[in-house]
Design a protein around this motif. Structure first.
Motif, PDB file in Angstrom:
ATOM      1  N   TRP A  59       0.932  -1.309  -0.001  1.00 33.20           N
ATOM      2  CA  TRP A  59      -0.249  -0.380   0.043  1.00 33.20           C
ATOM      3  C   TRP A  59       0.448   1.146   0.374  1.00 33.20           C
ATOM      4  CZ3 TRP A  59      -5.308  -0.731   0.026  1.00 33.20           C
ATOM      5  CH2 TRP A  59      -5.726  -1.935   0.070  1.00 33.20           C
ATOM      6  N   ALA A  60       0.860   2.811  -0.575  1.00 34.05           N
ATOM      7  CA  ALA A  60       1.438   3.577  -0.689  1.00 34.05           C
ATOM      8  C   ALA A  60       0.934   5.066  -1.214  1.00 34.05           C
ATOM      9  CB  ALA A  60       1.855   3.382  -1.962  1.00 34.05           C
ATOM     10  N   SER A  61       1.641   5.674  -0.616  1.00 32.13           N
ATOM     11  CA  SER A  61       0.841   6.705  -1.315  1.00 32.13           C
ATOM     12  C   SER A  61       1.885   7.900  -2.236  1.00 32.13           C
ATOM     13  CB  SER A  61       0.522   7.987  -0.021  1.00 32.13           C
ATOM     14  OG  SER A  61       0.803   9.199  -1.029  1.00 32.13           O
ATOM     15  N   GLU A  62       1.519   8.649  -3.454  1.00 31.60           N
ATOM     16  CA  GLU A  62       2.340   9.490  -4.302  1.00 31.60           C
ATOM     17  C   GLU A  62       2.763  10.705  -3.965  1.00 31.60           C
ATOM     18  OE1 GLU A  62       3.206   8.276  -7.311  1.00 31.60           O
ATOM     19  OE2 GLU A  62       2.039   6.978  -7.116  1.00 31.60           O
ATOM     20  N   GLU A  63       2.439  11.298  -2.296  1.00 30.09           N
ATOM     21  CA  GLU A  63       2.962  12.158  -1.241  1.00 30.09           C
ATOM     22  C   GLU A  63       4.883  11.849  -1.153  1.00 30.09           C
ATOM     23  OE1 GLU A  63       1.517  12.811   2.430  1.00 30.09           O
ATOM     24  OE2 GLU A  63      -0.091  11.754   1.792  1.00 30.09           O
ATOM     25  N   VAL A 131      -6.071   5.032   6.585  1.00 24.84           N
ATOM     26  CA  VAL A 131      -5.070   5.096   7.636  1.00 24.84           C
ATOM     27  C   VAL A 131      -5.980   5.971   8.822  1.00 24.84           C
ATOM     28  CG1 VAL A 131      -2.882   5.218   8.451  1.00 24.84           C
ATOM     29  CG2 VAL A 131      -3.321   4.842   6.401  1.00 24.84           C
ATOM     30  N   MET A 132      -5.849   5.591  10.502  1.00 21.57           N
ATOM     31  CA  MET A 132      -6.231   6.095  10.930  1.00 21.57           C
ATOM     32  C   MET A 132      -5.089   6.205  12.821  1.00 21.57           C
ATOM     33  SD  MET A 132      -9.446   5.247   9.687  1.00 21.57           S
ATOM     34  CE  MET A 132      -9.124   3.772  10.072  1.00 21.57           C
ATOM     35  N   ASN A 133      -5.520   7.430  13.350  1.00 21.10           N
ATOM     36  CA  ASN A 133      -4.498   7.356  14.523  1.00 21.10           C
ATOM     37  C   ASN A 133      -5.133   6.858  15.806  1.00 21.10           C
ATOM     38  OD1 ASN A 133      -5.953   9.380  15.477  1.00 21.10           O
ATOM     39  ND2 ASN A 133      -4.912  10.505  15.360  1.00 21.10           N
ATOM     40  N   ALA A 134      -4.152   6.776  16.654  1.00 18.91           N
ATOM     41  CA  ALA A 134      -4.864   6.148  18.347  1.00 18.91           C
ATOM     42  C   ALA A 134      -6.054   6.251  18.656  1.00 18.91           C
ATOM     43  CB  ALA A 134      -3.681   5.899  19.480  1.00 18.91           C
ATOM     44  N   ASP A 135      -6.291   8.392  18.274  1.00 19.35           N
ATOM     45  CA  ASP A 135      -8.107   8.185  18.563  1.00 19.35           C
ATOM     46  C   ASP A 135      -8.989   8.177  17.642  1.00 19.35           C
ATOM     47  OD1 ASP A 135      -6.873   9.885  20.622  1.00 19.35           O
ATOM     48  OD2 ASP A 135      -6.357  11.568  19.429  1.00 19.35           O
ATOM     49  N   GLY A 136      -8.592   7.505  16.358  1.00 18.08           N
ATOM     50  CA  GLY A 136     -10.070   7.089  15.132  1.00 18.08           C
ATOM     51  C   GLY A 136      -9.772   7.862  14.053  1.00 18.08           C
ATOM     52  N   ASP A 137      -8.999   8.983  14.241  1.00 20.75           N
ATOM     53  CA  ASP A 137      -9.132  10.167  13.283  1.00 20.75           C
ATOM     54  C   ASP A 137      -8.088   9.540  11.807  1.00 20.75           C
ATOM     55  OD1 ASP A 137     -10.803  11.663  15.581  1.00 20.75           O
ATOM     56  OD2 ASP A 137      -8.447  12.890  15.807  1.00 20.75           O
ATOM     57  N   GLU A 138      -8.941   9.696  10.871  1.00 23.74           N
ATOM     58  CA  GLU A 138      -8.158   9.014   9.612  1.00 23.74           C
ATOM     59  C   GLU A 138      -6.859  10.408   9.816  1.00 23.74           C
ATOM     60  OE1 GLU A 138      -8.969   8.946   4.748  1.00 23.74           O
ATOM     61  OE2 GLU A 138     -10.264   8.363   6.443  1.00 23.74           O
ATOM     62  N   ILE A 139      -5.815  10.205   9.079  1.00 27.28           N
ATOM     63  CA  ILE A 139      -4.719  10.769   9.209  1.00 27.28           C
ATOM     64  C   ILE A 139      -4.200  11.008   7.971  1.00 27.28           C
ATOM     65  CG2 ILE A 139      -4.267  10.992  11.565  1.00 27.28           C
ATOM     66  CD1 ILE A 139      -2.540   8.656  10.880  1.00 27.28           C
ATOM     67  N   GLY A 140      -4.556   9.756   6.981  1.00 23.94           N
ATOM     68  CA  GLY A 140      -4.420   9.521   5.471  1.00 23.94           C
ATOM     69  C   GLY A 140      -4.585   8.783   5.201  1.00 23.94           C
ATOM     70  N   GLN A 141      -4.372   8.104   3.768  1.00 21.82           N
ATOM     71  CA  GLN A 141      -4.616   7.009   3.325  1.00 21.82           C
ATOM     72  C   GLN A 141      -3.902   6.589   1.713  1.00 21.82           C
ATOM     73  OE1 GLN A 141      -7.993   8.071   0.428  1.00 21.82           O
ATOM     74  NE2 GLN A 141      -9.597   8.418   2.139  1.00 21.82           N
ATOM     75  N   LEU A 142      -3.992   4.856   1.795  1.00 23.45           N
ATOM     76  CA  LEU A 142      -3.051   4.648   1.353  1.00 23.45           C
ATOM     77  C   LEU A 142      -3.634   3.240  -0.229  1.00 23.45           C
ATOM     78  CD1 LEU A 142      -0.805   2.793   3.598  1.00 23.45           C
ATOM     79  CD2 LEU A 142      -0.481   5.645   2.035  1.00 23.45           C
ATOM     80  N   GLN A 143      -3.018   3.493  -1.357  1.00 22.30           N
ATOM     81  CA  GLN A 143      -3.816   2.724  -2.083  1.00 22.30           C
ATOM     82  C   GLN A 143      -2.920   1.125  -2.457  1.00 22.30           C
ATOM     83  OE1 GLN A 143      -6.650   4.006  -3.644  1.00 22.30           O
ATOM     84  NE2 GLN A 143      -6.118   6.181  -2.563  1.00 22.30           N
ATOM     85  N   ARG A 144      -3.766   0.925  -2.652  1.00 27.98           N
ATOM     86  CA  ARG A 144      -2.897  -0.392  -3.294  1.00 27.98           C
ATOM     87  C   ARG A 144      -1.776  -0.226  -4.256  1.00 27.98           C
ATOM     88  NH1 ARG A 144      -3.869  -6.033  -1.759  1.00 27.98           N
ATOM     89  NH2 ARG A 144      -5.650  -5.031  -0.582  1.00 27.98           N
ATOM     90  N   SER A 145      -1.039  -1.002  -4.140  1.00 28.60           N
ATOM     91  CA  SER A 145       0.019  -0.944  -5.267  1.00 28.60           C
ATOM     92  C   SER A 145       0.709  -1.921  -5.769  1.00 28.60           C
ATOM     93  CB  SER A 145       1.238  -0.185  -5.198  1.00 28.60           C
ATOM     94  OG  SER A 145       2.367  -0.886  -3.533  1.00 28.60           O
ATOM     95  N   ASP A 146       0.246  -3.431  -4.847  1.00 23.74           N
ATOM     96  CA  ASP A 146       0.734  -4.434  -5.258  1.00 23.74           C
ATOM     97  C   ASP A 146       0.092  -5.478  -6.729  1.00 23.74           C
ATOM     98  OD1 ASP A 146      -0.344  -6.884  -3.168  1.00 23.74           O
ATOM     99  OD2 ASP A 146      -1.933  -5.267  -4.204  1.00 23.74           O
ATOM    100  N   ALA A 147       0.997  -6.093  -7.320  1.00 27.31           N
ATOM    101  CA  ALA A 147       0.133  -6.448  -8.408  1.00 27.31           C
ATOM    102  C   ALA A 147      -0.700  -7.698  -8.792  1.00 27.31           C
ATOM    103  CB  ALA A 147       1.107  -7.239  -9.648  1.00 27.31           C
ATOM    104  N   ALA A 148      -1.592  -7.727  -7.281  1.00 29.12           N
ATOM    105  CA  ALA A 148      -2.007  -9.187  -6.129  1.00 29.12           C
ATOM    106  C   ALA A 148      -3.322  -8.255  -6.589  1.00 29.12           C
ATOM    107  CB  ALA A 148      -2.056  -9.496  -5.595  1.00 29.12           C
TER     108      ALA A 148
END
Length: 150
Positions: A59-63, A131-148
């Motif tokens: 899972w990856a981000s283009e950031e 992706v959520m932190n310990a408080d349950g807040d979304e801190i970001g997103q990743l996209q599936r990046s594998d060939a599967a």
């Protein structure tokens, strides 16, 4: 007493009756086979993957720094927050995946947001991982990046 055309006429009636029976049997067979064709053309759908199967892979981000995580079958997670290597373990729950990060490198990377270091849980929706932190807040997103996923 013999009637006109007796034996020949009886044979003709027998053949006509036999032909009728064969016609009915043949048509019944066609109708039965038509039903089988419909059944064989019915699409078989696979059971949806459970969350443990969905999370596996890369899972990856283009950031900047290209933050990424890799979830392995043995409950291990590894990757980078875009600057430093991170790793640890994960546990699949009913609705999310709990991530417990271990030791990580701590070099300075100006201009790189190391938000992924705050991961506590993740959920998957198709090819997007929230992706959520310990408080349950979304801190970001990743996209599936594998060939599967392809």
């Amino acid at each position: 007493m013999m009637t006109k055309g007796g034996p020949a006429r009886s044979r003709s009636k027998v053949w006509s009756a036999l032909g009728g029976v064969l016609l009915v049997v043949g048509l019944s067979s066609c109708a039965a086979n038509a039903g089988n064709e419909e059944e064989s053309q019915t699409e078989v759908t696979e059971a949806p993957m459970d969350l443990g199967e969905q999370v596996l892979g890369d899972w990856a981000s283009e950031e900047k720094g290209q933050p990424h995580l890799t979830f392995a079958e043995a409950g291990k997670v590894s990757g980078s927050d875009g600057c430093n290597g991170i790793g640890g373990e994960y546990t699949v729950n009913d609705e999310d995946v709990t991530v417990s990060l271990g030791a990580a490198t701590l070099k300075a990377c100006p201009g790189v947001d190391d938000w992924l270091r705050g991961v506590a849980t993740v959920t998957v929706d198709g090819d997007t991982m929230q992706v959520m932190n310990a408080d349950g807040d979304e801190i970001g997103q990743l996209q599936r990046s594998d060939a599967a996923a392809e």
